[in-house]
Design a protein around this motif. Structure first.
Motif, PDB file in Angstrom:
ATOM      1  N   THR A  62       0.829  -1.206   0.000  1.00 39.58           N
ATOM      2  CA  THR A  62       0.000   0.000   0.000  1.00 39.58           C
ATOM      3  C   THR A  62       0.867   1.263   0.000  1.00 39.58           C
ATOM      4  N   ASN A  65       2.597   1.735  -3.241  1.00 39.07           N
ATOM      5  CA  ASN A  65       1.600   2.093  -4.250  1.00 39.07           C
ATOM      6  C   ASN A  65       1.972   1.555  -5.626  1.00 39.07           C
ATOM      7  N   THR A  66       2.157   0.248  -5.663  1.00 35.88           N
ATOM      8  CA  THR A  66       2.544  -0.385  -6.921  1.00 35.88           C
ATOM      9  C   THR A  66       1.763  -1.671  -7.136  1.00 35.88           C
TER      10      THR A  66
END
Length: 220
Positions: A62, A65-66
């Motif tokens: 999270t 963010n990938t």
């Protein structure tokens, strides 16, 4: 899994806490895992260990963010690192929470603990007499947890075996608050460093400490 705390420490560093409310299946649904990770999961002998392992990885995903696969490995000293990212990371968990800290610039360390009175029975194992003589530590359960989380965060920041809590990490006098900071002198093979550790107590009785600083470069 709700993120209950998310703080940008600086432009390139983030700390987050996630409350674990999902089942194993729900956590697994948010991850990409390879065989060596499935082997790790299958070695856990209780559900809580698996929930902790899965939740730290999902929180890490999270923060990064990938949608790409995140290869989180551990070096011979047990320090986690990412093989396919420049971020330095630190992971922690306790009962219903997982905590992750990431930074592009500095080495990091984070520790979260559920506050329990039994810490008083082991205080002499991680604090020296000078530290215990400090009024805000002594027999103060919260003060003891601040010190434990601070030393654990520093240990994770350093990431090398041989660093002893009582012998090598010395907490300087500080004012105990629900949220604050303290300084600690750390005796490292490269010399003594003074680090600032931030800490805070959650409303439901957990203590968290975290540190970030340029990593130690061993002399050759």
């Amino acid at each position: 899994m709700p993120v209950v705390y998310n703080k940008n420490i600086d432009e390139h560093s983030v700390l987050a806490i996630w409350k674990i409310e999902e089942t194993e299946a729900e956590l697994l649904a948010g991850l990409q895992l390879k065989q060596h990770e499935w082997d790790i999961i299958s070695s856990f002998n209780n559900g809580k260990r698996m929930l902790h392992w899965l939740s730290t990885r999902l929180l890490l995903r999270t923060l990064l963010n990938t949608a790409e696969y995140i290869d989180c490995q551990f070096d011979p000293d047990g320090k986690p690192y990412l093989t396919n990212s420049d971020y330095k990371i630190s992971l922690s968990h306790s009962y219903d929470y997982a905590a992750v800290m990431i930074s592009k610039d500095n080495a990091v360390g984070v520790d979260i603990e559920l506050i329990k009175h039994k810490i008083k029975s082991i205080k002499h194992k991680f604090l020296n007499d000078v530290e215990l003589a400090q009024r805000q530590i002594g027999d103060n359960t919260e003060g003891l947890y601040v010190c434990w989380c601070a030393k654990e965060a520093i240990y994770k920041w350093h990431g090398k075996k041989g660093l002893e809590f009582k012998q090598h990490i010395h907490i300087k006098p500080f004012k105990l608050k629900n949220e604050g900071s303290l300084n600690a002198l750390v005796e490292l093979p490269t010399g003594t460093r003074e680090l600032t550790v931030n800490y805070f107590k959650t409303k439901d009785g957990y203590m968290l400490g975290y540190v970030q600083a340029p990593e130690v470069i061993a002399k050759r």
